[in-house]
Design a protein around this motif. Sequence first.
Motif, PDB file in Angstrom:
ATOM      1  N   ASP A 146      50.911  30.652  22.543  1.00 44.11           N
ATOM      2  CA  ASP A 146      52.346  30.441  22.792  1.00 44.11           C
ATOM      3  C   ASP A 146      52.762  31.043  24.130  1.00 44.11           C
ATOM      4  OD1 ASP A 146      52.733  29.046  20.487  1.00 44.11           O
ATOM      5  OD2 ASP A 146      53.920  30.579  19.468  1.00 44.11           O
ATOM      6  N   LEU A 147      52.268  32.249  24.421  1.00 46.64           N
ATOM      7  CA  LEU A 147      52.601  32.886  25.696  1.00 46.64           C
ATOM      8  C   LEU A 147      52.032  32.083  26.863  1.00 46.64           C
ATOM      9  CD1 LEU A 147      51.968  36.689  24.932  1.00 46.64           C
ATOM     10  CD2 LEU A 147      54.165  35.491  25.030  1.00 46.64           C
ATOM     11  N   VAL A 148      50.803  31.627  26.726  1.00 50.77           N
ATOM     12  CA  VAL A 148      50.155  30.827  27.777  1.00 50.77           C
ATOM     13  C   VAL A 148      50.960  29.563  28.060  1.00 50.77           C
ATOM     14  CG1 VAL A 148      48.122  29.422  28.288  1.00 50.77           C
ATOM     15  CG2 VAL A 148      47.832  31.731  27.378  1.00 50.77           C
ATOM     16  N   ASP A 149      51.389  28.892  27.008  1.00 52.20           N
ATOM     17  CA  ASP A 149      52.161  27.660  27.169  1.00 52.20           C
ATOM     18  C   ASP A 149      53.525  27.926  27.800  1.00 52.20           C
ATOM     19  OD1 ASP A 149      50.119  26.213  26.049  1.00 52.20           O
ATOM     20  OD2 ASP A 149      51.056  26.006  24.081  1.00 52.20           O
ATOM     21  N   LYS A 150      54.182  28.978  27.344  1.00 58.64           N
ATOM     22  CA  LYS A 150      55.550  29.244  27.797  1.00 58.64           C
ATOM     23  C   LYS A 150      55.606  29.672  29.250  1.00 58.64           C
ATOM     24  CE  LYS A 150      59.657  32.000  26.707  1.00 58.64           C
ATOM     25  NZ  LYS A 150      60.282  32.956  25.743  1.00 58.64           N
TER      26      LYS A 150
ATOM     27  N   LYS B 262      50.535  30.786  32.378  1.00 62.43           N
ATOM     28  CA  LYS B 262      49.632  31.775  32.956  1.00 62.43           C
ATOM     29  C   LYS B 262      48.309  31.744  32.197  1.00 62.43           C
ATOM     30  CE  LYS B 262      53.130  35.101  34.535  1.00 62.43           C
ATOM     31  NZ  LYS B 262      53.563  36.514  34.487  1.00 62.43           N
ATOM     32  N   LEU B 263      47.292  32.379  32.777  1.00 73.32           N
ATOM     33  CA  LEU B 263      46.016  32.506  32.089  1.00 73.32           C
ATOM     34  C   LEU B 263      46.100  33.613  31.042  1.00 73.32           C
ATOM     35  CD1 LEU B 263      43.516  32.166  35.071  1.00 73.32           C
ATOM     36  CD2 LEU B 263      44.129  30.427  33.383  1.00 73.32           C
ATOM     37  N   PRO B 264      45.315  33.526  29.972  1.00 65.82           N
ATOM     38  CA  PRO B 264      45.402  34.512  28.892  1.00 65.82           C
ATOM     39  C   PRO B 264      45.282  35.955  29.363  1.00 65.82           C
ATOM     40  CG  PRO B 264      44.091  32.653  28.187  1.00 65.82           C
ATOM     41  CD  PRO B 264      44.386  32.425  29.646  1.00 65.82           C
TER      42      PRO B 264
ATOM     43  N   LEU C  16      41.225  28.131  33.977  1.00 65.25           N
ATOM     44  CA  LEU C  16      42.184  27.245  34.632  1.00 65.25           C
ATOM     45  C   LEU C  16      43.342  26.982  33.687  1.00 65.25           C
ATOM     46  CD1 LEU C  16      39.835  24.516  36.188  1.00 65.25           C
ATOM     47  CD2 LEU C  16      41.125  26.242  37.456  1.00 65.25           C
ATOM     48  N   PRO C  17      44.563  26.873  34.207  1.00 61.16           N
ATOM     49  CA  PRO C  17      45.681  26.479  33.342  1.00 61.16           C
ATOM     50  C   PRO C  17      45.484  25.054  32.857  1.00 61.16           C
ATOM     51  CG  PRO C  17      46.356  26.495  35.641  1.00 61.16           C
ATOM     52  CD  PRO C  17      44.986  27.097  35.600  1.00 61.16           C
ATOM     53  N   MET C  18      46.094  24.714  31.738  1.00 63.78           N
ATOM     54  CA  MET C  18      45.918  23.390  31.149  1.00 63.78           C
ATOM     55  C   MET C  18      46.324  22.285  32.121  1.00 63.78           C
ATOM     56  SD  MET C  18      44.793  21.832  28.495  1.00 63.78           S
ATOM     57  CE  MET C  18      44.736  23.139  27.284  1.00 63.78           C
ATOM     58  N   SER C  19      47.335  22.531  32.939  1.00 60.34           N
ATOM     59  CA  SER C  19      47.829  21.505  33.866  1.00 60.34           C
ATOM     60  C   SER C  19      46.767  21.042  34.857  1.00 60.34           C
ATOM     61  CB  SER C  19      49.051  22.021  34.626  1.00 60.34           C
ATOM     62  OG  SER C  19      48.719  23.196  35.357  1.00 60.34           O
TER      63      SER C  19
END
Length: 258
Positions: free
Chosen positions: A134-138, A141-143, A211-214
């Motif tokens: 949830d934090l990564v998505d919001k 950022k990387l974990p 890498l970020p999902m984007s």
Amino acid sequence: MQFKQYKELTEREGQLQGDMKNFILSALRANGGRITYISPNADDDETGLDDKYPVISALYGKHGTYNVAITDVYLQEQEHCPVQVYADGIEQESEIKQEGFLIYPEQFSDIIHFITAPIREGIHSYAERLALKDLVDKYNKLPQDFYSRNGGIKHEYHSENRENIQKYTKELEDIYIQCSEPEQDKNGINSDLMAIISDLADLALIEQNQLPMSEMIEDEGEGNGVRFTEKTQDEFNGLYDEIEGQIWEFMGFEGIIS
């Protein structure tokens, strides 16, 4: 009035202790008469017993009462005697293994906590992963960006992360209970778990590629979700299958896989 309440409370206590003993006996018999906890940090000299083992209980020994980090709970049956529950563990002060503590009714709750520790720890671990996702998505950022040097969640995210962990813990507990009930709608359970598995696989993919999902998708079509690059899709599929197997095994539910 006070004596009446006393009688009611003691009767309820006796019934509860009977139910707890039946739960313990059933769990032990289903596991061959013994349940053992092997701590992953047993050899870590810098970690205290309360972090190595799930339950420290006050148990009665031959020479007094000892605080014992429980490692084993088991049944002992003797001819013409009712079955008894015993525990072994590491005495807190000496850190020496002690054996043969007879379990009394006032210790039943500790024994139940010990028996259910793997379930509670597993649920908490998955809840932590989902809260991190949830934090990564919001924040995109990387974990690792959410952790401080000491390995904990950074202060500015701590409250939000704790609330998310509590939310996911409740959801996972409900699913775990549903999986154990034979009359439940397995299709609904399967659907809920597939969404959880997908989120866990997404997080593992981000960690694997750093890498970020984007940066791992080609486009994001309306109503069709994300479209991974071919390489990333293969990686995701592998992670999904691995996590799916782990979740099914943990939940004790084979799932409905099309």
